[in-house]
Scaffold this motif. Sequence first.
Motif, PDB file in Angstrom:
ATOM      1  N   UNK A  88       0.829  -1.201   0.000  1.00  0.00           N
ATOM      2  CA  UNK A  88       0.000   0.000   0.000  1.00  0.00           C
ATOM      3  C   UNK A  88       0.868   1.257   0.000  1.00  0.00           C
ATOM      4  N   UNK A  89       1.941   1.252   0.797  1.00  0.00           N
ATOM      5  CA  UNK A  89       2.843   2.408   0.831  1.00  0.00           C
ATOM      6  C   UNK A  89       3.459   2.642  -0.548  1.00  0.00           C
ATOM      7  N   UNK A  90       3.900   1.544  -1.158  1.00  0.00           N
ATOM      8  CA  UNK A  90       4.476   1.649  -2.502  1.00  0.00           C
ATOM      9  C   UNK A  90       3.439   2.151  -3.497  1.00  0.00           C
ATOM     10  N   UNK A  91       2.206   1.653  -3.336  1.00  0.00           N
ATOM     11  CA  UNK A  91       1.144   2.056  -4.268  1.00  0.00           C
ATOM     12  C   UNK A  91       0.830   3.541  -4.118  1.00  0.00           C
ATOM     13  N   UNK A  92       0.708   4.014  -2.867  1.00  0.00           N
ATOM     14  CA  UNK A  92       0.405   5.432  -2.638  1.00  0.00           C
ATOM     15  C   UNK A  92       1.519   6.309  -3.195  1.00  0.00           C
ATOM     16  N   UNK A  93       2.768   5.920  -2.940  1.00  0.00           N
ATOM     17  CA  UNK A  93       3.898   6.698  -3.439  1.00  0.00           C
ATOM     18  C   UNK A  93       3.912   6.724  -4.961  1.00  0.00           C
ATOM     19  N   UNK A  94       3.782   5.518  -5.565  1.00  0.00           N
ATOM     20  CA  UNK A  94       3.820   5.441  -7.027  1.00  0.00           C
ATOM     21  C   UNK A  94       2.640   6.128  -7.671  1.00  0.00           C
ATOM     22  N   UNK A  95       1.444   5.912  -7.103  1.00  0.00           N
ATOM     23  CA  UNK A  95       0.243   6.540  -7.663  1.00  0.00           C
ATOM     24  C   UNK A  95       0.314   8.048  -7.505  1.00  0.00           C
ATOM     25  N   UNK A  96       0.876   8.506  -6.370  1.00  0.00           N
ATOM     26  CA  UNK A  96       0.987   9.948  -6.164  1.00  0.00           C
ATOM     27  C   UNK A  96       1.863  10.608  -7.224  1.00  0.00           C
ATOM     28  N   UNK A  97       2.997  10.013  -7.520  1.00  0.00           N
ATOM     29  CA  UNK A  97       3.875  10.572  -8.562  1.00  0.00           C
ATOM     30  C   UNK A  97       3.209  10.491  -9.922  1.00  0.00           C
ATOM     31  N   UNK A  98       2.597   9.318 -10.221  1.00  0.00           N
ATOM     32  CA  UNK A  98       1.930   9.151 -11.515  1.00  0.00           C
ATOM     33  C   UNK A  98       0.793  10.149 -11.679  1.00  0.00           C
ATOM     34  N   UNK A  99       0.031  10.360 -10.605  1.00  0.00           N
ATOM     35  CA  UNK A  99      -1.089  11.302 -10.672  1.00  0.00           C
ATOM     36  C   UNK A  99      -0.587  12.730 -10.873  1.00  0.00           C
ATOM     37  N   UNK A 100       0.515  13.074 -10.227  1.00  0.00           N
ATOM     38  CA  UNK A 100       1.060  14.421 -10.379  1.00  0.00           C
ATOM     39  C   UNK A 100       1.516  14.663 -11.816  1.00  0.00           C
ATOM     40  N   UNK A 101       2.175  13.659 -12.412  1.00  0.00           N
ATOM     41  CA  UNK A 101       2.619  13.809 -13.800  1.00  0.00           C
ATOM     42  C   UNK A 101       1.430  13.929 -14.736  1.00  0.00           C
ATOM     43  N   UNK A 102       0.400  13.110 -14.490  1.00  0.00           N
ATOM     44  CA  UNK A 102      -0.807  13.201 -15.333  1.00  0.00           C
ATOM     45  C   UNK A 102      -1.464  14.565 -15.194  1.00  0.00           C
ATOM     46  N   UNK A 103      -1.462  15.099 -13.987  1.00  0.00           N
ATOM     47  CA  UNK A 103      -2.058  16.429 -13.763  1.00  0.00           C
ATOM     48  C   UNK A 103      -1.264  17.509 -14.480  1.00  0.00           C
TER      49      UNK A 103
END
Length: 257
Positions: free
Chosen positions: A70-85
Amino acid sequence: MTQVDESEKQPTMLEQMGGVSGLLFSSLPVVVFVLVNAFAGLMPAIWSALSSAVVIGIVLAMRKGSIQPAISAVFGVGIAAFIAYRTGDAKGFFLFGIWQSLVYGGVFLGSILVRWPLAGVIWSALNGQGQSWRQDKASVRDYDIATLVWALVFGSRFVVQRWLYDEASVGWLAAAKLAMGYPLMAVALVVTVWAVRRSDKRLKAVLAVEEEENRAAEERLRAQAESDPDAAKPTIYEQMLDAPAEHRPQPARADER
């Protein structure tokens, strides 16, 4: 403590990754992002993916399981979401993972060139087995093979997903990310386990030979001491060292010379 107790206390690599459920949970944010993006747009997809990653962490914590996925997912999703934004494009959600695969592939390949194959280094670190395998050329070769497989896994991810990124195919990007994720990792893990077993078997055989040679040498020395009693007697020098200080011969003083 027996070896069985020690093995029970040491979690397997799958358990360290959260088990099968942890692997599945860590893939959900990608699926959520693609589905919500298809029906509601980019921003709802970003928030939905982030929310799903947080929910995964809460669920795993309540189940007293490992929250590492979950920690890895939140970290990875957070970066991916920021790039998409920042890019304003849904395909940007996958850009971080694409370049991450290239970096990982290069690091694994480079570790082979410097004779520190990462498959062996990481496995030994996770299981606390030390780096004795590096003294055995055959073990290094086996870990080179396993490390090369990992490099090919990351390299293939980069090539395929980079091509799909250029084609702007968000749905196929998600499919490729999932299909080339844990299934390919499972193949690399199988090869790594193969290398580990070959190395452990070889090192145990070498250790057994060394122990047998040491035991034989001790028996020869013991037999020699029993057959020659004079050999076991201490020398005059050893007797002088063992004697009390007042009984030891003292050097002559300058006025007595």
